[in-house]
Write an enzyme that holds these catalytic residues in place. Structure first.
Site, PDB file in Angstrom:
ATOM      1  N   HIS A   1     -10.259   1.162   2.150  1.00 10.54           N
ATOM      2  CA  HIS A   1      -9.840   2.444   2.526  1.00 10.54           C
ATOM      3  C   HIS A   1     -10.619   3.454   2.619  1.00 10.54           C
ATOM      4  CE1 HIS A   1      -5.484   2.470   2.340  1.00 10.54           C
ATOM      5  NE2 HIS A   1      -5.285   2.030   1.221  1.00 10.54           N
TER       6      HIS A   1
ATOM      7  N   HIS B   1      -9.263  -3.898  -1.507  1.00 11.25           N
ATOM      8  CA  HIS B   1      -8.179  -3.139  -0.753  1.00 11.25           C
ATOM      9  C   HIS B   1      -8.666  -1.610  -0.684  1.00 11.25           C
ATOM     10  CE1 HIS B   1      -3.797  -2.273   0.131  1.00 11.25           C
ATOM     11  NE2 HIS B   1      -4.334  -1.006  -0.260  1.00 11.25           N
ATOM     12  N   GLU B   2      -9.038  -1.046  -2.206  1.00  9.67           N
ATOM     13  CA  GLU B   2      -9.277   0.410  -2.057  1.00  9.67           C
ATOM     14  C   GLU B   2     -10.531   0.621  -1.307  1.00  9.67           C
ATOM     15  OE1 GLU B   2      -7.085   2.373  -2.900  1.00  9.67           O
ATOM     16  OE2 GLU B   2      -5.623   0.730  -3.484  1.00  9.67           O
TER      17      GLU B   2
ATOM     18  N   CYS C   1       0.841  -1.166   0.048  1.00  9.87           N
ATOM     19  CA  CYS C   1       0.115   0.065  -0.143  1.00  9.87           C
ATOM     20  C   CYS C   1       0.851   1.437   0.229  1.00  9.87           C
ATOM     21  CB  CYS C   1      -0.873  -0.041   1.210  1.00  9.87           C
ATOM     22  SG  CYS C   1      -1.890   1.374   1.475  1.00  9.87           S
TER      23      CYS C   1
END
Length: 191
Positions: free
Chosen positions: A148, A144-145, A102
């Site tokens: 966030h 993953h995003e 990341c």
């Protein structure tokens, strides 16, 4: 924006949830362009890595925008797709643990369990609804995003701390880190 605009742990903003975007304005489109510029600037400073994706929170904007690289295999292809208010509507396939890194977690990689297939809905930069199926690495990147945008960082998914964290050596190969010696008490990894 440049790579210097990308925030990293321990910045507390990375632990906040991003706000939904209700109107796509020129400012939203400019933020997307700025995110792409920052991601590519970061990539240009790294000989062995690509910038696969970025969430707006990583450039300190608490809005639900992510950008995802159009071609993960060719560093010369520098195009990204913007997803606004992305949401996973269905998880499919099996759970697979694989390496993730990341831009906001410096020098550390880890094996993260993720679904191998997902279905996603979002808006594009013109406000049109997008629905897509993703599998493999693309599914991992999108999960993953989206994490966030919900204040979650990939290291939060790592339960087994032994043989779970890695760093890149000078030749671009992953080398294991010892959790107790290299991570837990090593603040410089997070600086």
């Amino acid at each position: 924006m440049t790579k210097d605009d990308i925030i990293a742990l321990p910045n507390p903003h990375l632990r906040q949830k991003s706000a939904k975007i209700h109107v796509i304005t020129d400012e939203v489109r400019q933020l997307s362009a700025n995110m792409i510029a920052a991601a590519l600037d970061w990539e240009d400073s790294r000989p062995h890595e690509i910038s696969a994706a970025l969430a707006a929170i990583q450039v300190d904007h608490l809005e639900r925008i992510i950008i995802v690289r159009s071609d993960f295999d060719d560093k010369a292809t520098r195009e990204f797709t913007t997803l606004i208010n992305p949401e996973i509507v269905k998880y499919e396939g099996e759970i697979v643990a694989d390496f993730e890194g990341c831009l906001s977690v410096k020098h550390v990689y880890g094996k993260v369990p993720r679904h191998s297939k997902i279905r996603v809905k979002a808006l594009d930069l013109d406000g049109n609804e997008i629905r897509l199926k993703a599998e493999g690495f693309l599914a991992r990147v999108i999960q993953h995003e989206i994490d966030h945008t919900n204040g979650i960082v990939f290291i939060d998914h790592i339960r087994d701390q032994h043989d779970a964290f890695y760093t890149l050596d000078d030749s671009g190969e992953l080398q294991p880190l010892d959790y107790e010696a290299d991570i837990k008490d090593n603040a410089q990894l997070w600086d």
